[in-house]
Design an enzyme around this catalytic site. Structure first.
Site, PDB file in Angstrom:
ATOM      1  N   ASP A   1       5.156   3.027  -1.401  1.00 56.10           N
ATOM      2  CA  ASP A   1       5.999   1.924  -0.924  1.00 56.10           C
ATOM      3  C   ASP A   1       7.334   1.889  -1.665  1.00 56.10           C
ATOM      4  O   ASP A   1       8.249   1.172  -1.243  1.00 56.10           O
ATOM      5  CB  ASP A   1       5.293   0.578  -1.178  1.00 56.10           C
ATOM      6  CG  ASP A   1       4.560   0.055   0.038  1.00 56.10           C
ATOM      7  OD1 ASP A   1       5.052   0.277   1.159  1.00 56.10           O
ATOM      8  OD2 ASP A   1       3.505  -0.587  -0.140  1.00 56.10           O
TER       9      ASP A   1
ATOM     10  N   LYS B   1      -1.041   1.810  10.167  1.00 56.53           N
ATOM     11  CA  LYS B   1      -0.749   2.800   9.121  1.00 56.53           C
ATOM     12  C   LYS B   1      -1.867   3.831   9.065  1.00 56.53           C
ATOM     13  O   LYS B   1      -1.611   5.035   8.971  1.00 56.53           O
ATOM     14  CB  LYS B   1      -0.570   2.098   7.763  1.00 56.53           C
ATOM     15  CG  LYS B   1       0.729   1.306   7.684  1.00 56.53           C
ATOM     16  CD  LYS B   1       0.826   0.402   6.462  1.00 56.53           C
ATOM     17  CE  LYS B   1       2.105  -0.431   6.527  1.00 56.53           C
ATOM     18  NZ  LYS B   1       2.265  -1.374   5.416  1.00 56.53           N
TER      19      LYS B   1
ATOM     20  N   GLN C   1      -1.264  -3.738   0.679  1.00 54.16           N
ATOM     21  CA  GLN C   1      -0.551  -4.520   1.697  1.00 54.16           C
ATOM     22  C   GLN C   1      -0.154  -5.894   1.155  1.00 54.16           C
ATOM     23  O   GLN C   1      -0.971  -6.616   0.596  1.00 54.16           O
ATOM     24  CB  GLN C   1      -1.436  -4.651   2.954  1.00 54.16           C
ATOM     25  CG  GLN C   1      -0.771  -5.313   4.147  1.00 54.16           C
ATOM     26  CD  GLN C   1       0.373  -4.502   4.753  1.00 54.16           C
ATOM     27  OE1 GLN C   1       0.482  -3.291   4.575  1.00 54.16           O
ATOM     28  NE2 GLN C   1       1.254  -5.171   5.459  1.00 54.16           N
TER      29      GLN C   1
HETATM   30  N1  GUN Z   1       3.897  -6.086   4.054  1.00 53.95           N
HETATM   31  C1  GUN Z   1       4.919  -6.072   4.962  1.00 53.95           C
HETATM   32  N2  GUN Z   1       5.605  -4.912   4.868  1.00 53.95           N
HETATM   33  C2  GUN Z   1       5.021  -4.187   3.894  1.00 53.95           C
HETATM   34  C3  GUN Z   1       5.274  -2.895   3.347  1.00 53.95           C
HETATM   35  O1  GUN Z   1       6.209  -2.181   3.732  1.00 53.95           O
HETATM   36  N3  GUN Z   1       4.441  -2.494   2.362  1.00 53.95           N
HETATM   37  C4  GUN Z   1       3.434  -3.270   1.908  1.00 53.95           C
HETATM   38  N4  GUN Z   1       2.676  -2.792   0.920  1.00 53.95           N
HETATM   39  N5  GUN Z   1       3.169  -4.467   2.383  1.00 53.95           N
HETATM   40  C5  GUN Z   1       3.958  -4.925   3.376  1.00 53.95           C
END
Ligand code: GUN
Length: 290
Positions: free
Chosen positions: A126, A59, A103
């Site tokens: 998100d 990311k 995350q």
């Molecule tokens: N863990 C796995 N996928 C995601 C996501 O799309 N966002 C976040 N914040 N954590 C994750």
């Protein structure tokens, strides 16, 4: 007849290039302004789970590629929920930060709902905050979760008609199944969400013009789930015992029946990251232009 491959890898490239152009333009316009603020994403990781570290690093790298500033925060897995929420509250107030991503999963002693609730809904890139979930469910503009948004954008970029189509989504998660159902409904699809208690799942799936698999079980969807010519979107990212990444769809056999199909890897995954960047840019615009 073999299916058209819907390449999330290629489509996401188009989104990232468009975004980079928009951000480059902002940078060129503000080149003489020493106080200028550019789009910024804060990424929080709690603990050092190796899979989470890979996602978080991807990311951050993708942010840099399009010109989004990324701010990284790593907390020990012994940190308290109060410490994490305090960090989020600081970031909520930070004008350089337009998106906050914490995350998941979090360590067991933390309550995900309370943590997500602490994020300013305007910075919730998100799309997990209940305010954004609620806005989505009533068809209002909001920050939409990245994976479902990525699925919709792939269909749109491929000029696949959604209106009036039967869409079956297998999986009812808050992150994928439910928001995707709201998005497809807003596009006038007739939407069914199937799940582990659904009766005669195969027959239901065979009614789908658009079949979306978000189950989390490698190779669950076989050719007998698929109506000939249907569009099949595979959201699954599963690690098989041989450590290969596989989707929820048995690609080779469904490829022979479907009209169009997303591969894994190179399908929904790259779109998810592109939508995170796009959401950060959208938050930047709404926070700096209001
Ligand atoms: N863990 C796995 N996928 C995601 C996501 O799309 N966002 C976040 N914040 N954590 C994750």
């Amino acid at each position: 007849m073999a299916a058209t491959v819907i390449s999330g890898k290629e489509i996401s490239k188009v989104f990232r290039e468009r975004l980079k152009q928009s951000i480059d333009l902002i940078k060129s316009e503000k080149v003489d302004d020493p106080n200028a603020i550019f789009p910024g994403l804060a990424v929080i990781q709690v603990g050092a789970d190796p899979a989470s570290s890979i996602y978080v690093n991807n990311k951050k790298k993708s942010c840099e590629e399009v010109g989004i500033v990324s701010f990284s925060y790593t907390l020990e897995d012994t940190a308290t929920e109060a410490e994490l929420i305090e960090l989020i509250e600081t970031l909520n107030k930070d004008p350089r930060v337009h998106g906050i991503l914490c995350q998941l999963p979090l360590p067991k002693h933390m309550d995900e709902f309370s943590v997500i609730n602490a994020i300013d809904p305007k910075k919730d890139v998100d799309g997990f905050h209940p305010v954004n979930k609620g806005l989505l469910s009533i068809g209002r503009d909001c920050l939409v979760s990245c994976t479902p948004l990525g699925c919709l954008m792939m269909l749109k970029e491929m000029n696949i008609d959604i209106s009036g189509k039967n869409c079956v989504i297998i999986g009812r998660s808050n992150i994928v199944g439910k928001p995707l159902a709201a998005l497809m409904l807003a596009e006038n699809a007739t939407v069914t969400i199937a799940h582990s208690k659904t009766k005669d799942l195969k027959a239901l799936c065979r009614t789908a013009d658009i079949l979306i698999a978000a189950i989390g079980r490698s190779g669950f969807v076989t050719e007998d789930f698929v109506k000939p010519g249907a569009v099949v979107i595979d959201v699954g990212i599963n690690r098989d015992p041989d450590n290969k990444v596989r989707g929820d769809v048995k690609y080779d056999e469904v490829f022979e029946v479907a009209g169009a199909i997303t591969p894994v890897p190179g399908g929904v995954g790259p779109m998810t990251i592109a939508m995170l960047l796009q959401n950060t840019y959208k938050s930047y615009l709404s926070l700096t232009q209001s």
